[in-house]
Design a protein around this motif. Sequence first.
Motif, PDB file in Angstrom:
ATOM      1  N   SER A  97      26.092 144.798   4.836  1.00  0.00           N
ATOM      2  CA  SER A  97      26.624 146.111   5.240  1.00  0.00           C
ATOM      3  C   SER A  97      28.044 146.261   4.701  1.00  0.00           C
ATOM      4  O   SER A  97      28.719 145.275   4.384  1.00  0.00           O
ATOM      5  N   ARG A  98      28.500 147.508   4.620  1.00  0.00           N
ATOM      6  CA  ARG A  98      29.856 147.822   4.146  1.00  0.00           C
ATOM      7  C   ARG A  98      30.496 148.847   5.069  1.00  0.00           C
ATOM      8  O   ARG A  98      29.812 149.722   5.605  1.00  0.00           O
ATOM      9  N   ASP A  99      31.820 148.720   5.217  1.00  0.00           N
ATOM     10  CA  ASP A  99      32.528 149.724   6.009  1.00  0.00           C
ATOM     11  C   ASP A  99      33.151 150.761   5.077  1.00  0.00           C
ATOM     12  O   ASP A  99      32.985 150.700   3.837  1.00  0.00           O
ATOM     13  N   LEU A 100      33.872 151.732   5.637  1.00  0.00           N
ATOM     14  CA  LEU A 100      34.440 152.825   4.846  1.00  0.00           C
ATOM     15  C   LEU A 100      35.530 152.364   3.879  1.00  0.00           C
ATOM     16  O   LEU A 100      35.829 153.048   2.902  1.00  0.00           O
ATOM     17  N   ARG A 101      36.133 151.205   4.145  1.00  0.00           N
ATOM     18  CA  ARG A 101      37.195 150.685   3.279  1.00  0.00           C
ATOM     19  C   ARG A 101      36.639 149.805   2.158  1.00  0.00           C
ATOM     20  O   ARG A 101      37.390 149.282   1.341  1.00  0.00           O
ATOM     21  N   GLY A 102      35.337 149.641   2.143  1.00  0.00           N
ATOM     22  CA  GLY A 102      34.716 148.856   1.080  1.00  0.00           C
ATOM     23  C   GLY A 102      34.551 147.383   1.396  1.00  0.00           C
ATOM     24  O   GLY A 102      34.072 146.611   0.557  1.00  0.00           O
ATOM     25  N   ASN A 103      34.932 146.959   2.607  1.00  0.00           N
ATOM     26  CA  ASN A 103      34.717 145.564   2.995  1.00  0.00           C
ATOM     27  C   ASN A 103      33.222 145.309   3.162  1.00  0.00           C
ATOM     28  O   ASN A 103      32.502 146.114   3.754  1.00  0.00           O
ATOM     29  N   GLU A 104      32.767 144.190   2.657  1.00  0.00           N
ATOM     30  CA  GLU A 104      31.341 143.860   2.689  1.00  0.00           C
ATOM     31  C   GLU A 104      31.078 142.724   3.674  1.00  0.00           C
ATOM     32  O   GLU A 104      31.807 141.726   3.694  1.00  0.00           O
ATOM     33  N   TYR A 105      30.046 142.887   4.464  1.00  0.00           N
ATOM     34  CA  TYR A 105      29.678 141.893   5.470  1.00  0.00           C
ATOM     35  C   TYR A 105      28.262 141.413   5.172  1.00  0.00           C
ATOM     36  O   TYR A 105      27.302 142.180   5.222  1.00  0.00           O
ATOM     37  N   ILE A 106      28.148 140.122   4.861  1.00  0.00           N
ATOM     38  CA  ILE A 106      26.845 139.528   4.546  1.00  0.00           C
ATOM     39  C   ILE A 106      26.527 138.473   5.598  1.00  0.00           C
ATOM     40  O   ILE A 106      27.291 137.521   5.789  1.00  0.00           O
ATOM     41  N   LEU A 107      25.406 138.641   6.262  1.00  0.00           N
ATOM     42  CA  LEU A 107      25.005 137.739   7.346  1.00  0.00           C
ATOM     43  C   LEU A 107      23.690 137.060   6.971  1.00  0.00           C
ATOM     44  O   LEU A 107      22.705 137.729   6.676  1.00  0.00           O
ATOM     45  N   VAL A 108      23.697 135.738   6.996  1.00  0.00           N
ATOM     46  CA  VAL A 108      22.517 134.958   6.631  1.00  0.00           C
ATOM     47  C   VAL A 108      22.202 133.992   7.773  1.00  0.00           C
ATOM     48  O   VAL A 108      23.111 133.393   8.354  1.00  0.00           O
ATOM     49  N   ALA A 109      20.916 133.839   8.098  1.00  0.00           N
ATOM     50  CA  ALA A 109      20.503 132.907   9.143  1.00  0.00           C
ATOM     51  C   ALA A 109      19.143 132.317   8.791  1.00  0.00           C
ATOM     52  O   ALA A 109      18.330 132.953   8.120  1.00  0.00           O
ATOM     53  N   LYS A 110      18.923 131.102   9.250  1.00  0.00           N
ATOM     54  CA  LYS A 110      17.650 130.436   8.993  1.00  0.00           C
ATOM     55  C   LYS A 110      16.511 131.129   9.721  1.00  0.00           C
ATOM     56  O   LYS A 110      15.396 131.240   9.208  1.00  0.00           O
ATOM     57  N   GLU A 111      16.818 131.616  10.928  1.00  0.00           N
ATOM     58  CA  GLU A 111      15.777 132.243  11.735  1.00  0.00           C
ATOM     59  C   GLU A 111      16.383 133.254  12.687  1.00  0.00           C
ATOM     60  O   GLU A 111      17.525 133.121  13.117  1.00  0.00           O
ATOM     61  N   GLY A 112      15.627 134.300  12.982  1.00  0.00           N
ATOM     62  CA  GLY A 112      16.069 135.312  13.930  1.00  0.00           C
ATOM     63  C   GLY A 112      14.953 135.671  14.894  1.00  0.00           C
ATOM     64  O   GLY A 112      13.777 135.665  14.522  1.00  0.00           O
ATOM     65  N   GLU A 113      15.330 135.970  16.119  1.00  0.00           N
ATOM     66  CA  GLU A 113      14.354 136.379  17.138  1.00  0.00           C
ATOM     67  C   GLU A 113      14.798 137.710  17.738  1.00  0.00           C
ATOM     68  O   GLU A 113      15.888 137.814  18.303  1.00  0.00           O
ATOM     69  N   ILE A 114      13.966 138.726  17.597  1.00  0.00           N
ATOM     70  CA  ILE A 114      14.293 140.055  18.101  1.00  0.00           C
ATOM     71  C   ILE A 114      14.229 140.070  19.622  1.00  0.00           C
ATOM     72  O   ILE A 114      13.272 139.561  20.213  1.00  0.00           O
ATOM     73  N   ASP A 115      15.257 140.636  20.237  1.00  0.00           N
ATOM     74  CA  ASP A 115      15.286 140.765  21.693  1.00  0.00           C
ATOM     75  C   ASP A 115      14.184 141.733  22.118  1.00  0.00           C
ATOM     76  O   ASP A 115      14.169 142.892  21.695  1.00  0.00           O
ATOM     77  N   LEU A 116      13.253 141.268  22.957  1.00  0.00           N
ATOM     78  CA  LEU A 116      12.138 142.111  23.380  1.00  0.00           C
ATOM     79  C   LEU A 116      12.589 143.276  24.247  1.00  0.00           C
ATOM     80  O   LEU A 116      11.885 144.285  24.357  1.00  0.00           O
ATOM     81  N   GLY A 158      36.133 126.659  16.950  1.00  0.00           N
ATOM     82  CA  GLY A 158      36.035 126.982  18.366  1.00  0.00           C
ATOM     83  C   GLY A 158      34.588 127.015  18.800  1.00  0.00           C
ATOM     84  O   GLY A 158      33.679 126.678  18.020  1.00  0.00           O
ATOM     85  N   ASP A 159      34.357 127.452  20.020  1.00  0.00           N
ATOM     86  CA  ASP A 159      32.991 127.467  20.566  1.00  0.00           C
ATOM     87  C   ASP A 159      32.361 128.854  20.572  1.00  0.00           C
ATOM     88  O   ASP A 159      31.138 128.976  20.661  1.00  0.00           O
ATOM     89  N   TYR A 160      33.193 129.886  20.469  1.00  0.00           N
ATOM     90  CA  TYR A 160      32.678 131.257  20.654  1.00  0.00           C
ATOM     91  C   TYR A 160      33.501 132.234  19.822  1.00  0.00           C
ATOM     92  O   TYR A 160      34.733 132.203  19.849  1.00  0.00           O
ATOM     93  N   LEU A 161      32.825 133.087  19.079  1.00  0.00           N
ATOM     94  CA  LEU A 161      33.510 134.071  18.235  1.00  0.00           C
ATOM     95  C   LEU A 161      32.850 135.440  18.372  1.00  0.00           C
ATOM     96  O   LEU A 161      31.637 135.565  18.252  1.00  0.00           O
ATOM     97  N   ASP A 162      33.676 136.435  18.619  1.00  0.00           N
ATOM     98  CA  ASP A 162      33.207 137.825  18.718  1.00  0.00           C
ATOM     99  C   ASP A 162      33.797 138.601  17.548  1.00  0.00           C
ATOM    100  O   ASP A 162      35.022 138.725  17.431  1.00  0.00           O
ATOM    101  N   PHE A 163      32.939 139.103  16.671  1.00  0.00           N
ATOM    102  CA  PHE A 163      33.402 139.868  15.507  1.00  0.00           C
ATOM    103  C   PHE A 163      32.952 141.315  15.621  1.00  0.00           C
ATOM    104  O   PHE A 163      31.772 141.605  15.791  1.00  0.00           O
ATOM    105  N   SER A 164      33.929 142.227  15.509  1.00  0.00           N
ATOM    106  CA  SER A 164      33.643 143.660  15.492  1.00  0.00           C
ATOM    107  C   SER A 164      34.048 144.219  14.135  1.00  0.00           C
ATOM    108  O   SER A 164      35.229 144.229  13.794  1.00  0.00           O
ATOM    109  N   MET A 165      33.070 144.663  13.379  1.00  0.00           N
ATOM    110  CA  MET A 165      33.357 145.238  12.070  1.00  0.00           C
ATOM    111  C   MET A 165      34.056 146.584  12.209  1.00  0.00           C
ATOM    112  O   MET A 165      34.909 146.947  11.397  1.00  0.00           O
ATOM    113  N   LEU A 166      33.715 147.341  13.247  1.00  0.00           N
ATOM    114  CA  LEU A 166      34.330 148.648  13.466  1.00  0.00           C
ATOM    115  C   LEU A 166      35.807 148.524  13.825  1.00  0.00           C
ATOM    116  O   LEU A 166      36.633 149.340  13.421  1.00  0.00           O
TER     117      LEU A 166
END
Length: 208
Positions: free
Chosen positions: A74-93, A150-158
């Motif tokens: 994904s990209r924001d309005l300033r052109g910063n690009e965010y690439i997220l990769v994971a081995k596996e994902g589980e959709i929240d039901l 650290g143990d916990y990270l919260d990232f907000s792209m907005l």
Amino acid sequence: MKKRNLFKILLILILIIFTWFIYSKYFKKSNDLLSVITNTTDPTNTTDPANTKTAIEEEVIYNSNIIKDINYTSRDLRGNEYILVAKEGEIDLNNSDIIFLTDVTANIKLAKNSELIVITSNYGKYNTINYDTIFSKNVKIDYVDNIITGDYLDFSMLDNLLIISRNVVYKNLENTMKADVLEFDIKTKNTKIYMHDSKKKVNIKNME
């Protein structure tokens, strides 16, 4: 007399053959049918095709929310690009916009100066709508000459904000700092590091 005896034997043979024919044609089929019905309705029968089909269908339904080899960009309005990769994902039901991740790597490519922020963690929680991501367990941020763990990270792209907490260790070429929380603004590059308890101080050790 002999003819009469021969006739009796012949009648007995005919009766035996007729009896065998009736048994083979009707009773044996009935027994086979009963056996099929019994096997079909027996839930303990592991070779039953119907049960096998049901088990497969249940497995498909159960695993339908599992995604292998996640890759989001994904990209924001300033052109910063965010690439997220994971081995596996589980959709929240309960919320299909949320995906729980395993073995996570995120790259934040800043449009200005083409700088790269690399984040890794054991687990993550990703919002596919606003791109907010929570990283947890063995979290590591690698940015230029700075390494933060650290143990916990919260990232907000907005909000352009990284907030890492719990057993935070911040290392650069000059210092090693230990604190409860570190905030990093990816837009301004401002960093704020502090303790939850104002009476406690951030542990700072100069690199020799």
